[in-house]
Design a protein around this motif. Sequence first.
Motif, mmCIF file in Angstrom:
data_model
loop_
_atom_site.group_PDB
_atom_site.id
_atom_site.type_symbol
_atom_site.label_atom_id
_atom_site.label_comp_id
_atom_site.label_asym_id
_atom_site.label_seq_id
_atom_site.Cartn_x
_atom_site.Cartn_y
_atom_site.Cartn_z
ATOM 1 N N TYR A 1 0.995 -6.140 5.271
ATOM 2 C CA TYR A 1 -0.866 -5.988 5.012
ATOM 3 C C TYR A 1 -1.078 -4.703 6.139
ATOM 4 O O TYR A 1 -1.279 -5.632 7.194
ATOM 5 C CB TYR A 1 -1.614 -6.376 4.663
ATOM 6 C CG TYR A 1 -2.851 -6.016 4.335
ATOM 7 C CD1 TYR A 1 -2.666 -5.554 2.639
ATOM 8 C CD2 TYR A 1 -4.296 -5.922 4.385
ATOM 9 C CE1 TYR A 1 -3.804 -5.041 2.457
ATOM 10 C CE2 TYR A 1 -5.059 -5.643 3.848
ATOM 11 C CZ TYR A 1 -5.256 -5.232 3.153
ATOM 12 O OH TYR A 1 -6.301 -4.493 1.704
ATOM 13 N N ASP A 2 -1.167 -3.423 5.880
ATOM 14 C CA ASP A 2 -1.864 -2.912 6.736
ATOM 15 C C ASP A 2 -1.386 -2.531 8.376
ATOM 16 O O ASP A 2 -1.284 -2.158 9.465
ATOM 17 C CB ASP A 2 -3.394 -3.576 7.271
ATOM 18 C CG ASP A 2 -4.707 -2.873 8.030
ATOM 19 O OD1 ASP A 2 -3.862 -1.140 8.080
ATOM 20 O OD2 ASP A 2 -5.237 -2.719 9.522
ATOM 21 N N CYS B 70 4.189 0.539 -1.025
ATOM 22 C CA CYS B 70 3.983 -0.139 -0.016
ATOM 23 C C CYS B 70 4.401 0.520 1.239
ATOM 24 O O CYS B 70 5.690 1.303 0.974
ATOM 25 C CB CYS B 70 4.527 -1.537 -0.061
ATOM 26 S SG CYS B 70 4.523 -2.072 1.723
ATOM 27 N N ALA C 14 -3.238 -3.341 -5.327
ATOM 28 C CA ALA C 14 -3.905 -2.772 -3.947
ATOM 29 C C ALA C 14 -4.694 -3.316 -3.707
ATOM 30 O O ALA C 14 -4.931 -4.606 -3.779
ATOM 31 C CB ALA C 14 -4.739 -1.442 -4.705
ATOM 32 N N HIS C 15 -5.015 -3.719 -2.338
ATOM 33 C CA HIS C 15 -5.623 -4.585 -1.287
ATOM 34 C C HIS C 15 -5.195 -5.689 -1.116
ATOM 35 O O HIS C 15 -6.067 -6.977 -1.209
ATOM 36 C CB HIS C 15 -7.342 -4.658 -1.538
ATOM 37 C CG HIS C 15 -7.707 -3.014 -2.341
ATOM 38 N ND1 HIS C 15 -8.183 -2.073 -0.805
ATOM 39 C CD2 HIS C 15 -8.632 -2.226 -3.732
ATOM 40 C CE1 HIS C 15 -8.445 -1.198 -1.633
ATOM 41 N NE2 HIS C 15 -8.186 -0.724 -2.954
ATOM 42 N N ARG C 16 -3.808 -5.888 -1.274
ATOM 43 C CA ARG C 16 -3.222 -7.323 -1.065
ATOM 44 C C ARG C 16 -1.851 -6.829 -0.073
ATOM 45 O O ARG C 16 -1.426 -5.470 -0.078
ATOM 46 C CB ARG C 16 -3.595 -7.992 -2.398
ATOM 47 C CG ARG C 16 -4.540 -8.182 -3.461
ATOM 48 C CD ARG C 16 -3.675 -8.685 -5.310
ATOM 49 N NE ARG C 16 -5.073 -9.212 -6.089
ATOM 50 C CZ ARG C 16 -5.967 -8.280 -6.279
ATOM 51 N NH1 ARG C 16 -6.214 -6.323 -5.718
ATOM 52 N NH2 ARG C 16 -6.896 -8.292 -6.982
#
Length: 64
Positions: free
Chosen positions: A49-50, A30, A39-41
């Motif tokens: 997230y992002d 993270c 990944a992608h969660r």
Amino acid sequence: MALPKEKVSKARGRSRRANWKLNAPTLVECKQCHQLKLAHRVCKHCGYYDGKQIIDMEKEKKEA
Ligand SMILES: [Zn+2]
């Protein structure tokens, strides 16, 4: 419904299933809390997230 023409032998069925393998989930670090996350969660440790906060973890703890 389609029906099998012939019985699949124990050996044939088993040898096909011999290639079934489990694969470990893809874990990435993270960016926010540097713990491993899927990944992608959304990170389950910090709720980011992002680079954005998606889940309010303080509120989540109270509700749980
Ligand atoms: Zn995190």
